[in-house]
Write a protein that holds these residues in place. Structure first.
Motif: not given
Length: 247
Positions: A75-99
């Protein structure tokens, strides 16, 4: 349009998602722009919608014409914009203090497999997934449905050069483990205590040789010889469980 060949994207090439989990998760994601919603009155009444979102009420048959044949739109359908691009370096920086582990997919193009991997990544709190830009599926209704809402939760980085990105992953302190059936060691033998990046290749073809060359270890899952291989999403889930429960 012929039966069974309805697109899951609009003429503007925006993805269309369907089903309660995918729709509710997209609406709750502050990084997702939802452009339009179609739904039955009953399904829409259960949602907490922003007042500016255009809503079109439709019956079940009309909704079925907006999505691929037999898609369970609930009963539900939506039209969306793709998610914003994520840079690998930013993701790796976010996880530097965890495992938290990272998942790298080498030319996995099936949207159902990628969606299922996203779901497993969310279940085991992975840092995110990395795919090639040109050899991975786009966001789509089928992928969002398989991910069951986790497309909105797990960071997904698309890169141009996977080998170069694996070098960046290593520089960030990850031990890169490629899963392949021809490895001699099992995953339990090689994961140790390091931060792990699990690398998986396309089902059937496996990882490319250059991708294997950019792994620190190759490992296999200890499955019965009666089964040649596992679906990639099953392999990812087992690997993530092994990492989460290591001593």
């Amino acid at each position: 349009m012929r039966r069974g060949h309805r697109p899951s994207q609009s003429p503007s090439n925006r993805p269309r998602f369907w089903g309660r989990h995918a729709v509710i998760a997209a609406l709750a994601n502050p990084n997702r722009t939802v452009k339009r919603l179609w739904g039955t009155r009953e399904a829409v009444a259960a949602l907490d919608l922003p007042p500016v979102l255009p809503v079109t009420y439709a019956d079940v048959a009309d909704l079925g014409r907006l999505v691929p044949h037999d898609a369970p739109h609930q009963g539900l359908v939506i039209e969306v914009d793709p998610l914003p691009e994520i840079w690998l370096g930013d993701l790796l920086d976010q996880g530097r203090d965890d495992r938290r582990p990272l998942i790298v997919l080498d030319q996995v193009t099936d949207p159902h497999n990628v969606g299922a991997v996203l779901r497993s990544a969310a279940a085991f709190d992975a840092l995110g997934i990395v795919t090639q830009d040109r050899h991975a599926p786009p966001e789509s209704g089928a992928l969002a449905r398989a991910a069951s809402g986790t497309l909105e939760q797990v960071p997904w980085v698309r890169v141009v050069n996977l080998a170069r990105s694996l070098e960046e992953v290593a520089e960030a302190g990850f031990w890169r483990v490629g899963l392949t059936g021809h490895a001699k060691a099992t995953l339990g033998d090689v994961i140790g205590d390091a931060r792990i990046a699990i690398v998986l290749g396309a089902e059937g073809e496996g990882m490319r040789q250059n991708t294997e060359a950019h792994c620190d270890e190759l490992a296999k899952l200890p499955i019965s010889p009666r089964v040649e291989s596992l679906n990639i999403s099953n392999a990812a889930a087992i690997a993530l469980y092994a990492i989460a429960t290591r001593g």
